[in-house]
Design an enzyme around this catalytic site. Sequence first.
Site, mmCIF file in Angstrom:
data_model
loop_
_atom_site.group_PDB
_atom_site.id
_atom_site.type_symbol
_atom_site.label_atom_id
_atom_site.label_comp_id
_atom_site.label_asym_id
_atom_site.label_seq_id
_atom_site.Cartn_x
_atom_site.Cartn_y
_atom_site.Cartn_z
ATOM 1 N N PRO A 42 30.486 -38.332 -8.390
ATOM 2 C CA PRO A 42 31.741 -37.764 -8.789
ATOM 3 C C PRO A 42 32.177 -36.184 -8.674
ATOM 4 C CG PRO A 42 30.832 -39.109 -11.089
ATOM 5 C CD PRO A 42 29.995 -38.654 -9.795
ATOM 6 N N HIS A 43 32.741 -36.517 -7.553
ATOM 7 C CA HIS A 43 34.238 -34.995 -8.197
ATOM 8 C C HIS A 43 35.170 -35.123 -8.007
ATOM 9 C CE1 HIS A 43 32.347 -35.805 -3.856
ATOM 10 N NE2 HIS A 43 33.250 -34.898 -3.643
ATOM 11 N N ALA A 44 35.481 -33.641 -8.453
ATOM 12 C CA ALA A 44 37.061 -33.374 -8.582
ATOM 13 C C ALA A 44 37.219 -32.119 -8.562
ATOM 14 C CB ALA A 44 37.485 -34.714 -9.003
#
Length: 148
Positions: free
Chosen positions: A65-67
């Site tokens: 997951p990344h943001a």
Amino acid sequence: MQINQLLTQDCTLSAVSCSSKKKALEIISELAADKLSIDAKLVFENLLTRERLGTTGVGCGIAIPHARISDDYPVTGIFIQCESPIDYSAIDNQPVDLLFAVLVPESQCSEHLKTLSLIAGKLSDKQVCRQLRAAKTDAELFDVICTS
């Protein structure tokens, strides 16, 4: 960049009890909030927004997951090993037990891609993943991900 330049031992947790993708992302957001003094709800919403574009469950029990986050914060990694695999809607429809989240400042697009590539490369090594799944403590998990 090396893994230990974005991940610290206090952001590495083994045998995390979580029952869903949402709960895993909440745990990741809380760790980020503690590490960066950032709003956990904001991190969680940014991670969810990215998930809505398509799953970050890359297969073989792994999710990345990344943001993006404000430029006020450094590139930050959070790594959790789930006690039991969770449904993550991964591309191979297999449950996920290893999640390496990455938060990258908005202005560092090329750094974002390099960081994701570094993590994907590390987690594509089946031997490393076996060692990560066998790790019994936070320290052991951190050592494996940073030195293997």
